[in-house]
Motif scaffolding. Structure first.
Motif, short mmCIF file in Angstrom:
data_model
loop_
_atom_site.label_atom_id
_atom_site.label_comp_id
_atom_site.label_asym_id
_atom_site.label_seq_id
_atom_site.Cartn_x
_atom_site.Cartn_y
_atom_site.Cartn_z
N THR A 259 0.82 -1.22 0.00
CA THR A 259 0.00 0.00 0.00
C THR A 259 0.85 1.26 0.00
N HIS A 260 2.17 1.11 -0.11
CA HIS A 260 3.09 2.23 -0.28
C HIS A 260 3.96 1.94 -1.50
N VAL A 382 -7.80 -2.26 -1.05
CA VAL A 382 -7.31 -2.53 0.30
C VAL A 382 -8.44 -2.61 1.31
N ASP A 383 -9.51 -1.83 1.10
CA ASP A 383 -10.60 -1.85 2.08
C ASP A 383 -11.48 -3.08 1.97
N SER A 384 -11.21 -3.97 1.02
CA SER A 384 -11.97 -5.22 0.91
C SER A 384 -11.22 -6.41 1.49
N ILE A 385 -10.01 -6.19 2.00
CA ILE A 385 -9.21 -7.28 2.55
C ILE A 385 -9.78 -7.73 3.89
N LEU A 399 -4.41 -11.91 1.59
CA LEU A 399 -3.78 -10.84 0.80
C LEU A 399 -3.78 -11.28 -0.67
N PRO A 400 -4.89 -11.08 -1.36
CA PRO A 400 -4.92 -11.43 -2.78
C PRO A 400 -3.95 -10.54 -3.57
N VAL A 401 -3.05 -11.18 -4.31
CA VAL A 401 -2.04 -10.43 -5.07
C VAL A 401 -1.98 -10.97 -6.50
#
Length: 403
Positions: A259-260, A382-385, A399-401
């Protein structure tokens, strides 16, 4: 609690985050020492400022209570004693055992472990890539969860196939501040019994290079300063401190990097900065929020608050590591931050013995991931994790990637 300034409860972590609670920013300014009700119903003094937290960990007037005996209940028969973990040992006993254990986490041992950890990480990445669906995978299930357990088993000598026996008890103890004492004791006894049986098996199997066998060999030496019970305590301590905490921190550290993206690109371009980056991730990601229980051995005053002998004192590293008195722009992730005297591993005599192994494991996990999957990114907003919030060790449940 009669104190008008007291808190009804420990500040809560915001849902969908690892913390630290935003409330600590106000407490650091207005109530750096405040009485509060703890999750188990007891009361204690929360310390939120960096200087106070660091000092508390090294203060001889404060000691860690036995998990199996705190809080004491008036009129109740004391339970059978459990062996103290390393965190609970005091005085000469703690110094003696720490001296014996420290070489296991020294530079030479870590140089021996680094290629082994890297090989495990590479294997897990290969498996994740091979099993990807439409180019995506869950980094937690494929990498974050299995790697710390494999490292723990490889270093300590724990059988990986026994994980369904010892992990449930370990998770009970990590939530001990909010778990009934009967369940805490049952988990402690079960882990102690498991460790005792494991050591008997190791003795029959003969010499080896895992930590349990190395410590057993030392305990049998004629001039040994280590006992068999100390080796049992070592196994229990490693289970409590070496798996879930590392898994939680790894998951949160990887989420922070994902997220960065600017920080992630910089680290990918300059991999030599991994050591400094790991220290910042240890500071930035909270390892537990308020479950470090100490007990005062005598009366003393701190910031005008009178702490009495027997009172619980709760230093909060997650708050200390965001204190602007100690860190410039503390809420900003700065992978080049130096110096970085965080207290993620505590401070003083009980500073985490396995801290260097944790650093090595986190650094290797990040390096291998970026080497193998340089284009990795989150595959969902990120807000759906989803989050695992079942213990104070909050972390992403998935952590879907994609890459």
């Amino acid at each position: 609690m009669s104190d008008v300034d007291a808190l009804d409860a420990v500040p809560a972590v915001e849902p969908g985050t690892a913390g630290p609670p935003c409330a600590y920013a106000r407490l650091r300014i207005e109530k750096p020492v405040v009485r509060t009700r703890l999750p188990n119903g007891e009361t204690g003094w929360l310390l939120s400022r960096y200087a106070d937290v660091r000092a508390a960990f090294a203060d001889p007037r404060l000691e860690r209570p036995l998990l199996s005996a705190w809080p004491a209940r008036d009129g109740e028969t004391a339970p059978p004693p459990c062996l103290p973990t390393f965190l609970e040992m005091t005085g000469e006993h703690h110094e003696r055992v720490r001296r014996a254990v420290l070489p296991l986490f020294g530079r030479r041992r870590l140089e021996f472990m680094e290629p082994r950890i890297r090989a495990m990480a590479m294997e897990l990445i290969d498996t994740m890539v091979a099993g990807a669906v439409d180019g995506t995978a869950d980094l937690v299930a494929s990498y974050v969860e299995p790697l710390p357990l494999r490292v723990l088993c490889e270093t300590t000598g724990l059988p990986h196939e026994d994980r369904d026996i010892y992990l449930p008890h370990t998770l009970t103890l990590l939530g001990a501040s909010g778990v009934p004492m009967a369940e805490v004791l049952a988990a402690l006894y079960a882990l102690q019994d498991y460790a005792t049986a494991l050591i008997s098996r190791k003795e029959q199997e003969g010499p080896g290079e895992d930590y349990v066998r190395l410590l057993l060999a030392r305990s049998r030496s004629p001039d040994s300063d280590l006992t068999r019970d100390d080796v049992v305590s070592f196994v229990v301590t490693m289970l409590m401190a070496g798996y879930k905490t590392t898994m939680q921190h790894t998951g949160n550290a990887l989420l922070a990097l994902l997220t960065h993206p600017d920080a992630l690109r910089r680290l990918r371009a300059e991999p030599s900065g991994i050591g400094t980056a790991v220290e910042e991730l240890l500071r930035y990601v909270p390892l537990m929020n308020a479950i470090n229980i100490l007990v005062a051995k005598e009366d003393f005053t701190l910031h005008g608050r009178h702490i009495r002998a027997g009172d619980a004192v709760v230093p909060v590293p997650a708050s200390a590591n965001r204190d602007p008195r100690a860190f410039a722009e503390p809420d900003r992730l700065d992978l080049t931050r130096s110096p970085n005297a965080h207290v993620a591993f505590g401070h003083g005599p009980h500073a985490c013995t396995g801290g260097h192994l944790t650093r090595l494991q986190l650094a290797t996990a990040i390096q291998v991931l970026l080497e193998r999957l340089p284009g990795i990114e989150l595959a969902v907003p990120v807000d759906s994790i989803p989050w695992d919030e079942s213990t104070p060790l909050r972390a992403p449940a998935q952590l879907p990637v994609r890459w």
